[in-house]
Design a protein around this motif. Sequence first.
Motif, PDB file in Angstrom:
ATOM      1  N   THR A  22      -1.776 -34.439  10.829  1.00  0.00           N
ATOM      2  CA  THR A  22      -0.683 -34.902  11.693  1.00  0.00           C
ATOM      3  C   THR A  22      -0.822 -34.418  13.135  1.00  0.00           C
ATOM      4  OG1 THR A  22       0.701 -32.969  11.239  1.00  0.00           O
ATOM      5  CG2 THR A  22       0.936 -34.855   9.740  1.00  0.00           C
ATOM      6  N   GLY A  23      -1.674 -33.443  13.365  1.00  0.00           N
ATOM      7  CA  GLY A  23      -1.864 -32.958  14.735  1.00  0.00           C
ATOM      8  C   GLY A  23      -0.971 -31.787  15.105  1.00  0.00           C
ATOM      9  N   ASN A  24      -0.241 -31.239  14.112  1.00  0.00           N
ATOM     10  CA  ASN A  24       0.604 -30.072  14.444  1.00  0.00           C
ATOM     11  C   ASN A  24      -0.140 -28.750  14.260  1.00  0.00           C
ATOM     12  OD1 ASN A  24       0.456 -29.832  11.711  1.00  0.00           O
ATOM     13  ND2 ASN A  24       2.673 -29.749  11.344  1.00  0.00           N
ATOM     14  N   GLY A  25      -1.424 -28.831  13.917  1.00  0.00           N
ATOM     15  CA  GLY A  25      -2.215 -27.601  13.804  1.00  0.00           C
ATOM     16  C   GLY A  25      -2.121 -26.931  12.449  1.00  0.00           C
ATOM     17  N   ILE A  26      -1.350 -27.544  11.546  1.00  0.00           N
ATOM     18  CA  ILE A  26      -1.141 -26.940  10.225  1.00  0.00           C
ATOM     19  C   ILE A  26      -1.566 -27.941   9.150  1.00  0.00           C
ATOM     20  CG2 ILE A  26       0.669 -26.145   8.628  1.00  0.00           C
ATOM     21  CD1 ILE A  26       2.055 -25.000  11.143  1.00  0.00           C
ATOM     22  N   GLY A  27      -2.310 -27.477   8.181  1.00  0.00           N
ATOM     23  CA  GLY A  27      -2.788 -28.350   7.115  1.00  0.00           C
ATOM     24  C   GLY A  27      -1.636 -28.977   6.342  1.00  0.00           C
ATOM     25  N   ASP A  28      -1.908 -30.075   5.633  1.00  0.00           N
ATOM     26  CA  ASP A  28      -0.853 -30.783   4.917  1.00  0.00           C
ATOM     27  C   ASP A  28      -1.407 -31.396   3.628  1.00  0.00           C
ATOM     28  OD1 ASP A  28      -2.138 -33.233   5.966  1.00  0.00           O
ATOM     29  OD2 ASP A  28      -1.252 -32.572   7.864  1.00  0.00           O
ATOM     30  N   LEU A  29      -0.492 -31.960   2.815  1.00  0.00           N
ATOM     31  CA  LEU A  29      -0.901 -32.498   1.506  1.00  0.00           C
ATOM     32  C   LEU A  29      -1.870 -33.660   1.673  1.00  0.00           C
ATOM     33  CD1 LEU A  29       2.437 -32.425  -0.544  1.00  0.00           C
ATOM     34  CD2 LEU A  29       0.635 -30.697  -0.399  1.00  0.00           C
ATOM     35  N   GLU A  30      -1.602 -34.488   2.685  1.00  0.00           N
ATOM     36  CA  GLU A  30      -2.496 -35.609   2.976  1.00  0.00           C
ATOM     37  C   GLU A  30      -3.926 -35.094   3.215  1.00  0.00           C
ATOM     38  OE1 GLU A  30      -1.266 -38.793   3.164  1.00  0.00           O
ATOM     39  OE2 GLU A  30      -3.263 -39.577   3.660  1.00  0.00           O
ATOM     40  N   GLY A  33      -5.604 -34.273  -0.003  1.00  0.00           N
ATOM     41  CA  GLY A  33      -6.037 -35.507  -0.667  1.00  0.00           C
ATOM     42  C   GLY A  33      -7.330 -36.053  -0.074  1.00  0.00           C
ATOM     43  N   ARG A  34      -7.455 -35.898   1.221  1.00  0.00           N
ATOM     44  CA  ARG A  34      -8.618 -36.418   1.931  1.00  0.00           C
ATOM     45  C   ARG A  34      -9.917 -35.732   1.486  1.00  0.00           C
ATOM     46  NH1 ARG A  34      -7.587 -37.033   8.299  1.00  0.00           N
ATOM     47  NH2 ARG A  34      -6.061 -38.584   7.649  1.00  0.00           N
ATOM     48  N   HIS A  35      -9.811 -34.530   0.988  1.00  0.00           N
ATOM     49  CA  HIS A  35     -11.035 -33.776   0.668  1.00  0.00           C
ATOM     50  C   HIS A  35     -11.215 -33.504  -0.822  1.00  0.00           C
ATOM     51  CE1 HIS A  35     -12.148 -33.491   4.793  1.00  0.00           C
ATOM     52  NE2 HIS A  35     -10.931 -33.089   5.100  1.00  0.00           N
ATOM     53  N   LEU A  36     -10.512 -34.281  -1.646  1.00  0.00           N
ATOM     54  CA  LEU A  36     -10.684 -34.058  -3.094  1.00  0.00           C
ATOM     55  C   LEU A  36     -12.121 -34.353  -3.528  1.00  0.00           C
ATOM     56  CD1 LEU A  36      -7.349 -35.476  -4.575  1.00  0.00           C
ATOM     57  CD2 LEU A  36      -8.009 -33.073  -4.259  1.00  0.00           C
ATOM     58  N   GLY A  75       4.517 -32.249   3.881  1.00  0.00           N
ATOM     59  CA  GLY A  75       4.699 -33.614   3.392  1.00  0.00           C
ATOM     60  C   GLY A  75       6.038 -33.720   2.680  1.00  0.00           C
ATOM     61  N   ASP A  76       6.088 -34.526   1.620  1.00  0.00           N
ATOM     62  CA  ASP A  76       7.323 -34.646   0.852  1.00  0.00           C
ATOM     63  C   ASP A  76       6.963 -34.881  -0.612  1.00  0.00           C
ATOM     64  OD1 ASP A  76       6.453 -37.264   0.783  1.00  0.00           O
ATOM     65  OD2 ASP A  76       7.906 -37.984   2.257  1.00  0.00           O
ATOM     66  N   LEU A  77       7.992 -35.097  -1.431  1.00  0.00           N
ATOM     67  CA  LEU A  77       7.709 -35.235  -2.872  1.00  0.00           C
ATOM     68  C   LEU A  77       6.835 -36.455  -3.161  1.00  0.00           C
ATOM     69  CD1 LEU A  77      11.122 -34.133  -4.439  1.00  0.00           C
ATOM     70  CD2 LEU A  77       8.903 -33.022  -4.769  1.00  0.00           C
ATOM     71  N   ASP A  78       7.012 -37.512  -2.382  1.00  0.00           N
ATOM     72  CA  ASP A  78       6.150 -38.694  -2.602  1.00  0.00           C
ATOM     73  C   ASP A  78       4.691 -38.344  -2.306  1.00  0.00           C
ATOM     74  OD1 ASP A  78       8.188 -40.278  -3.383  1.00  0.00           O
ATOM     75  OD2 ASP A  78       8.506 -41.221  -1.417  1.00  0.00           O
ATOM     76  N   ALA A  79       4.488 -37.604  -1.204  1.00  0.00           N
ATOM     77  CA  ALA A  79       3.116 -37.208  -0.861  1.00  0.00           C
ATOM     78  C   ALA A  79       2.553 -36.317  -1.963  1.00  0.00           C
ATOM     79  CB  ALA A  79       3.092 -36.487   0.482  1.00  0.00           C
ATOM     80  N   PHE A  80       3.407 -35.469  -2.528  1.00  0.00           N
ATOM     81  CA  PHE A  80       2.927 -34.602  -3.606  1.00  0.00           C
ATOM     82  C   PHE A  80       2.545 -35.431  -4.837  1.00  0.00           C
ATOM     83  CE2 PHE A  80       3.388 -32.252  -7.508  1.00  0.00           C
ATOM     84  CZ  PHE A  80       2.477 -31.233  -7.279  1.00  0.00           C
ATOM     85  N   ASP A  81       3.419 -36.380  -5.188  1.00  0.00           N
ATOM     86  CA  ASP A  81       3.119 -37.211  -6.369  1.00  0.00           C
ATOM     87  C   ASP A  81       1.814 -37.976  -6.164  1.00  0.00           C
ATOM     88  OD1 ASP A  81       5.372 -36.318  -7.651  1.00  0.00           O
ATOM     89  OD2 ASP A  81       6.610 -38.040  -7.094  1.00  0.00           O
ATOM     90  N   ARG A  82       1.601 -38.437  -4.925  1.00  0.00           N
ATOM     91  CA  ARG A  82       0.343 -39.145  -4.628  1.00  0.00           C
ATOM     92  C   ARG A  82      -0.851 -38.217  -4.803  1.00  0.00           C
ATOM     93  NH1 ARG A  82       2.973 -41.390  -0.344  1.00  0.00           N
ATOM     94  NH2 ARG A  82       2.040 -39.947   1.170  1.00  0.00           N
ATOM     95  N   LEU A  83      -0.722 -37.018  -4.269  1.00  0.00           N
ATOM     96  CA  LEU A  83      -1.829 -36.055  -4.371  1.00  0.00           C
ATOM     97  C   LEU A  83      -2.122 -35.729  -5.835  1.00  0.00           C
ATOM     98  CD1 LEU A  83      -3.842 -34.036  -3.134  1.00  0.00           C
ATOM     99  CD2 LEU A  83      -1.969 -32.367  -3.001  1.00  0.00           C
ATOM    100  N   LEU A  84      -1.046 -35.543  -6.599  1.00  0.00           N
ATOM    101  CA  LEU A  84      -1.220 -35.213  -8.024  1.00  0.00           C
ATOM    102  C   LEU A  84      -1.949 -36.350  -8.741  1.00  0.00           C
ATOM    103  CD1 LEU A  84      -0.414 -33.007 -10.089  1.00  0.00           C
ATOM    104  CD2 LEU A  84       1.654 -34.331 -10.559  1.00  0.00           C
ATOM    105  N   ALA A  85      -1.542 -37.576  -8.434  1.00  0.00           N
ATOM    106  CA  ALA A  85      -2.184 -38.726  -9.086  1.00  0.00           C
ATOM    107  C   ALA A  85      -3.655 -38.824  -8.658  1.00  0.00           C
ATOM    108  CB  ALA A  85      -1.435 -40.016  -8.742  1.00  0.00           C
ATOM    109  N   GLU A  86      -3.904 -38.609  -7.366  1.00  0.00           N
ATOM    110  CA  GLU A  86      -5.303 -38.676  -6.889  1.00  0.00           C
ATOM    111  C   GLU A  86      -6.150 -37.582  -7.525  1.00  0.00           C
ATOM    112  OE1 GLU A  86      -5.141 -38.479  -2.642  1.00  0.00           O
ATOM    113  OE2 GLU A  86      -4.093 -40.396  -2.493  1.00  0.00           O
TER     114      GLU A  86
END
Length: 510
Positions: A22-30, A33-36, A75-86
């Motif tokens: 996102t550019g805020n300097g802090i890692g995120d759930l997305e 997912g990008r590096h699974l 992120g949020d719960l949707d992002a988490f559910d996506r990560l879990l599924a991925e």
Amino acid sequence: MSTWWQDGVVYQIYPRSFCDTTGNGIGDLEGIGRHLDHLVDLGVDAIWLSPIFPSPMADHGYDVADYCDIDPMFGDLDAFDRLLAEAHGRDLRVILDWVPNHTSEAHPWFVESRSSRDNPKRDWYLWHDGDGVGEVPPNNWRAVFPEGSAWKWDPPTESWYLHLFTPEQPDLNWRNPEVRAAMGDTLRFWLDRGVDGFRMDVIHLLAKDPAFGDVEPGSSLFAAVLDADATHEYLREIRGVLDTYDDVTSVGEVYILDTHEVVDYLGSDAGEELHLAFNFMPLHQPWDAERWRTQIRIAEDAFGARDRWPTWVLSNHDVVRHRSRYGESEERARAAAFLPLTLRGTPFLYAGEELGASDADVPPEMRQDPSGTRDGCRAPIPWTAEAPHGWATAAPWLPFPPEASLRNPEAEGDDVDSVLSLYRRLLRERRASAALHAGSVELLDDLPAGVVGWTRTAGDDVRTVLVNMGEGPATVSGFDGQTVVVAGHLDDEGEAFDGLLRADHAVVLA
Ligand code: NOJ
């Protein structure tokens, strides 16, 4: 019958530092997912995410303000559910970091608890009166960090609350059955969403000595303040919750520097308490064959003799990375990889160790850790050779580790002799060999000074591992003619072992 959490390898992700999209300097759930695919190529079986729950971040997420949501920073719960599924789609299990000993002071339970002496949640935390108005705390217990009393005076109700960590992390009162029920619900919340288990933060601290007496100055705080019997009882309750789900695990951060005591937290009968527990004694050893031999023997006496499954860890978000601890040598970091990955037990790798990362040099004005010592090992993971190394900003929350343009998956992925390639070979061999992921272990006695070694056996499958921690080359006899199946450098593999082991060099023989 062994299980994924015994045969497999777990990879710890510190989400703030993994990848920022996102550019805020802090890692995120997305970003995770990008590096699974990096993790699939590496060959791990599960990821453990350090806390991702809403938090004021006084201790970077180990101060939880809501156990059942995601901090918007990640992120949020949707992002988490996506990560879990991925992750599940790639056969990667997901373990969350459960922080049951304390909440954030911003947790609504604590906000209520501190609001009045007769609030229904008053007894959810540990309130005690001292002497005078904010003058003398209830006893002499000290916080783990920052340095100071473990009690904080709270003016609204003129009383003191216990915090074994920062004042922003009040300790929950686990003697209260409502607390235990509420915390059990937080486990169910995530298990119902499909997570595969929990790393349990400072789980040995749950129950405090109800006498709340002074400790002898200089004695170990934990030994003096804890009520281990009550903690074991609560762990059996927690296991009861986990056991209503299939195939889930728990790994306890039992920060007791006595391996035999750590094993107690797996229950007096297997399956009663934790599935796994960290054993931190080996992590505190220098690069010294005799010291390691002793720790391996102790681990086998403690875990093996009781038919319990050990764990191995060299680095995590709380300690200087092992490459830096062992003197910054890349050769040594390569040889060190053989320890967790070929000893009997579940290895826990810390993101970045597969790249040979060192601690970052963090200038004083950028340091954020309340303990003052842990910023260096929490530096961001560089993904590409060119700055900003796959991050969405050139200014991440901490500086990148040294040599980021060389030590990243892009540069190392193409180099057949990189540290990353070595980790991949070791993980591949570990998966392919029943001896390495499930076999018995026998320490080798007749080795030259400076060399530690062991043999792993599962039926006909036998592997021997030798690690030279000495200052110079060593000649090892008795294994001539065996094939070097994994070595620190690719060139040495596939050859017949000639007995010669360079300093800081390790081999798997078959
Ligand atoms: C252990 C965690 O690993 C550490 O990062 C944290 O500061 C303390 N527990 C308190 O939660």
